[in-house]
Design an enzyme around this catalytic site. Structure first.
Site, PDB file in Angstrom:
ATOM      1  CE  LYS A   1      -4.443  -1.404   1.675  1.00 10.25           C
ATOM      2  NZ  LYS A   1      -5.137  -1.873   2.842  1.00 10.25           N
TER       3      LYS A   1
ATOM      4  CE  LYS B   1      -7.437 -10.841  -2.756  1.00 17.27           C
ATOM      5  NZ  LYS B   1      -7.555 -10.307  -1.439  1.00 17.27           N
TER       6      LYS B   1
ATOM      7  CE  LYS C   1     -13.586  -3.910  -0.640  1.00 15.76           C
ATOM      8  NZ  LYS C   1     -12.678  -4.721   0.176  1.00 15.76           N
TER       9      LYS C   1
END
Ligand code: TRP
Length: 336
Positions: A115, A200, A203
């Site tokens: 992140k 991956k 969303k």
């Protein structure tokens, strides 16, 4: 015997945008867990403060997510369904645990490092919450003396951390915390993105064609599946091999999860067909699945007073458990 079932804890962050990857990896199993475990299903709204932006309506998303839990078969008479921020004990334990955790070990969390990389490039919001995130997750888990946490590969490290911290605390103060184990479900714990099956399905992906959302219009799913990356093996062959055939393997995982059929059976059934036909079959099954889920979701979502009642009752039950346990933790360290 009272309370003989193992305790299972699971949570997702509230977002009306949950993907089929979230469903397959996590929520698909929730309904059947209820028969074997004492389940707590939490909506982790405090976690989502780490990535808050002004286009995000938290209050609405929490209710969307709650309706989705119910649509996935979570039953409030069997399980405790609650919203994290309604149970202040989570934040309280979070502080306590943070004093038993090391800066170094949190800095090593892969999710945080990733992140941080992404956000540094965008010169964005690398807040302390992102750093502390795994500790809040540890608090969620430890507060209920959880035995099992269903986790995907990406959260496994956070569970290890949880065990380490719990263990460290126990060595100092006695057997207070239960050490949680991960419950790894065999197939589908990680659904990959449609256009790049080496990463991956997320969303929050900015390329929406990578992701099938649980609540998206079914008509848009057709094109997403049609465009999904396959491979150029000639003649085309459908079988599972994550290294050689990541695209086809991912599509097989999706099909297997929503039809409840083993991948090896699917391989036999699909032997010899063209990729385009394979994709039609996937769309047929995905659209049927989404239609049913969305219908049930809407029934629940349209009844806000019912949703609020569920949340209120869930919070009361969760508070009762966590308050008692937090007192034990506090008194062990002399905070009473
Ligand atoms: N961090 C999890 C995720 O993003 C959500 C979560 C919060 C969670 N608390 C948890 C998962 C406790 C398992 C147990 O998916």
């Amino acid at each position: 015997m009272i309370n003989s079932k193992p305790i299972l804890f699971s949570a997702v962050q509230p977002s009306g945008n949950l993907s089929i990857g979230n469903y397959i990896g996590t929520m698909r199993h929730w309904s059947s867990f209820q028969d074997n475990y004492e389940c707590l299903y939490c909506i982790a709204d405090l976690h989502s403060l780490t990535t808050l932006n002004k286009n995000f309506f938290l209050k609405k998303s929490v209710l969307d997510t709650l309706a989705l839990y119910l649509a996935c078969g979570v039953n409030p008479t069997k399980s405790i369904i609650f919203i994290q921020s309604h149970v202040y004990q989570h934040s309280q334990l979070h502080w306590i645990l943070s004093c038993f955790s090391q800066f170094g070990e949190l800095s090593r969390m892969t999710q945080f490092k990733n992140k941080r990389k992404i956000e540094e490039n965008c010169v964005e919001n690398i807040n302390i919450g992102l750093f502390n995130y795994p500790l809040l997750m540890s608090s969620d888990i430890l507060l209920y003396q959880t035995n099992l946490v269903p986790v995907g590969k990406d959260q496994k490290q956070h569970l290890e951390l949880t065990r380490n911290i719990a263990n460290r605390f126990n060595l100092l103060y006695g057997d207070i915390f239960t050490l949680p184990d991960s419950l790894i479900t065999k197939n589908g714990s990680k659904i990959m993105s449609l256009l790049d099956p080496t990463k991956k399905m997320s969303k929050s992906d900015t390329i929406k064609n990578n992701v099938i959302f649980l609540l998206e219009d079914i008509s848009s799913v057709f094109l997403k599946i049609k465009n999904a990356v396959t491979d150029s093996e000639t003649p085309p062959k459908i079988y599972y091999d994550i290294k050689k055939k990541p695209g086809i393997s991912n599509l097989l995982e999706i099909l297997s999860a929503i039809t409840n059929k083993n991948i090896s059976i699917l391989e036999k059934e699909l032997d010899g067909i063209m990729y385009s036909e394979f994709k039609n079959i996937i769309f047929d099954n995905v659209s049927k699945f989404l239609y049913k889920l969305q219908k049930s979701y809407l029934d629940y979502r349209n009844d806000e007073s019912y949703l609020k009642k569920i949340a209120k009752e869930g919070a009361i039950k969760a508070r009762l458990k966590s308050e008692k346990f937090l007192k034990r933790v506090s008194s062990a360290i002399g905070l009473d």
